[in-house]
Scaffold this motif. Sequence first.
Motif, PDB file in Angstrom:
ATOM      1  N   ILE A   1     -33.011   1.614  40.746  1.00  0.00           N
ATOM      2  CA  ILE A   1     -33.673   2.550  39.701  1.00  0.00           C
ATOM      3  C   ILE A   1     -33.083   3.898  40.069  1.00  0.00           C
ATOM      4  N   ILE A   2     -32.348   4.350  39.003  1.00  0.00           N
ATOM      5  CA  ILE A   2     -31.936   5.977  39.139  1.00  0.00           C
ATOM      6  C   ILE A   2     -32.936   6.555  38.399  1.00  0.00           C
ATOM      7  N   GLU A   3     -33.467   7.746  38.870  1.00  0.00           N
ATOM      8  CA  GLU A   3     -34.709   8.221  38.195  1.00  0.00           C
ATOM      9  C   GLU A   3     -34.169   9.392  37.569  1.00  0.00           C
ATOM     10  N   GLY A   4     -34.869   9.950  36.561  1.00  0.00           N
ATOM     11  CA  GLY A   4     -34.550  11.174  35.677  1.00  0.00           C
ATOM     12  C   GLY A   4     -34.287  12.341  36.388  1.00  0.00           C
ATOM     13  N   GLY A   5     -33.026  13.265  36.273  1.00  0.00           N
ATOM     14  CA  GLY A   5     -32.778  14.215  36.893  1.00  0.00           C
ATOM     15  C   GLY A   5     -31.860  14.333  38.162  1.00  0.00           C
ATOM     16  N   THR A   6     -31.581  12.689  38.252  1.00  0.00           N
ATOM     17  CA  THR A   6     -30.729  12.472  39.591  1.00  0.00           C
ATOM     18  C   THR A   6     -28.992  12.761  39.232  1.00  0.00           C
ATOM     19  N   THR A   7     -28.442  13.176  40.059  1.00  0.00           N
ATOM     20  CA  THR A   7     -26.989  13.167  39.717  1.00  0.00           C
ATOM     21  C   THR A   7     -26.316  12.465  40.811  1.00  0.00           C
ATOM     22  N   VAL A   8     -25.270  11.649  40.392  1.00  0.00           N
ATOM     23  CA  VAL A   8     -24.669  10.678  40.937  1.00  0.00           C
ATOM     24  C   VAL A   8     -23.154  11.000  40.984  1.00  0.00           C
ATOM     25  N   TYR A   9     -22.287  11.353  42.144  1.00  0.00           N
ATOM     26  CA  TYR A   9     -21.035  11.673  42.120  1.00  0.00           C
ATOM     27  C   TYR A   9     -20.093  10.509  42.708  1.00  0.00           C
ATOM     28  N   GLY A  10     -19.007  10.447  42.061  1.00  0.00           N
ATOM     29  CA  GLY A  10     -18.286   9.312  42.755  1.00  0.00           C
ATOM     30  C   GLY A  10     -16.739   9.741  43.270  1.00  0.00           C
ATOM     31  N   ALA A  11     -16.749   9.517  44.440  1.00  0.00           N
ATOM     32  CA  ALA A  11     -15.379  10.035  45.175  1.00  0.00           C
ATOM     33  C   ALA A  11     -14.150   9.231  44.610  1.00  0.00           C
ATOM     34  N   ALA A  12     -13.094   9.367  45.159  1.00  0.00           N
ATOM     35  CA  ALA A  12     -11.947   8.751  44.698  1.00  0.00           C
ATOM     36  C   ALA A  12     -12.135   7.138  44.817  1.00  0.00           C
ATOM     37  N   ASN A  13     -12.118   6.454  43.951  1.00  0.00           N
ATOM     38  CA  ASN A  13     -12.233   4.889  43.888  1.00  0.00           C
ATOM     39  C   ASN A  13     -13.663   4.521  44.196  1.00  0.00           C
ATOM     40  N   GLY A  14     -14.664   5.626  43.887  1.00  0.00           N
ATOM     41  CA  GLY A  14     -16.131   5.039  44.087  1.00  0.00           C
ATOM     42  C   GLY A  14     -16.637   4.523  42.795  1.00  0.00           C
ATOM     43  N   ASN A  15     -17.449   3.311  43.293  1.00  0.00           N
ATOM     44  CA  ASN A  15     -18.001   2.651  41.949  1.00  0.00           C
ATOM     45  C   ASN A  15     -19.421   2.172  42.257  1.00  0.00           C
ATOM     46  N   LEU A  16     -19.944   1.748  41.158  1.00  0.00           N
ATOM     47  CA  LEU A  16     -21.439   0.970  41.327  1.00  0.00           C
ATOM     48  C   LEU A  16     -20.927  -0.546  40.883  1.00  0.00           C
ATOM     49  N   SER A  17     -21.125  -1.196  41.682  1.00  0.00           N
ATOM     50  CA  SER A  17     -20.995  -2.781  41.401  1.00  0.00           C
ATOM     51  C   SER A  17     -22.465  -3.419  41.293  1.00  0.00           C
ATOM     52  N   VAL A  18     -23.109  -3.715  40.372  1.00  0.00           N
ATOM     53  CA  VAL A  18     -24.431  -4.376  40.226  1.00  0.00           C
ATOM     54  C   VAL A  18     -24.545  -5.635  40.108  1.00  0.00           C
ATOM     55  N   GLY A  19     -24.950  -6.525  41.003  1.00  0.00           N
ATOM     56  CA  GLY A  19     -25.220  -7.891  40.933  1.00  0.00           C
ATOM     57  C   GLY A  19     -26.626  -8.269  40.674  1.00  0.00           C
TER      58      GLY A  19
END
Length: 158
Positions: free
Chosen positions: A67-85
């Motif tokens: 759960i990513i709550e409101g107001g949250t910032t997520v940065y991705g570095a080079a080749n960063g990603n979120l893989s959701v199973g």
Amino acid sequence: MNQIPIIMRDASGNVVEQEMMRVWLDNGAVTRVLGTLPTGATIRWKADEGPYLLEGEVTVPETSKLIIEGGTTVYGAANGNLSVGGQLEIAGTDEQRVTFARDPSDSESAGWTGIRVLGADDAVVTFAHVDFLDLNGPFEFTGRTILFDDVQVQWSGE
């Protein structure tokens, strides 16, 4: 990431145009994330514990929920990603959007590679702003349903 409302009014005081301006304060603190998140858990990313930096592939296992709550910032570095199973809930609000963007400290890389929803569960993405550099798009989902509600996607490439 803070959001400041910008409102333009005419001589009579009527709203002519309005938008939100995003302002980033860099206090040097960042929560670095890499690898597989805990199995069988509900993980919450909160604005006051971020920003979060995806340093490579970050995996949400099949038995977990992120759960990513409101107001949250997520940065991705080079080749960063979120893989959701497992389950994904991006729970922004009108006043507290969730922001995804490239790592602002690395202007040389091509940036992050997005969010992949590959699990057995559907995903909900509400009130989010996604800056993305890859023309293939920030979201990939295979046989899943993603509910998008008030999601802004902006291509930031040249």
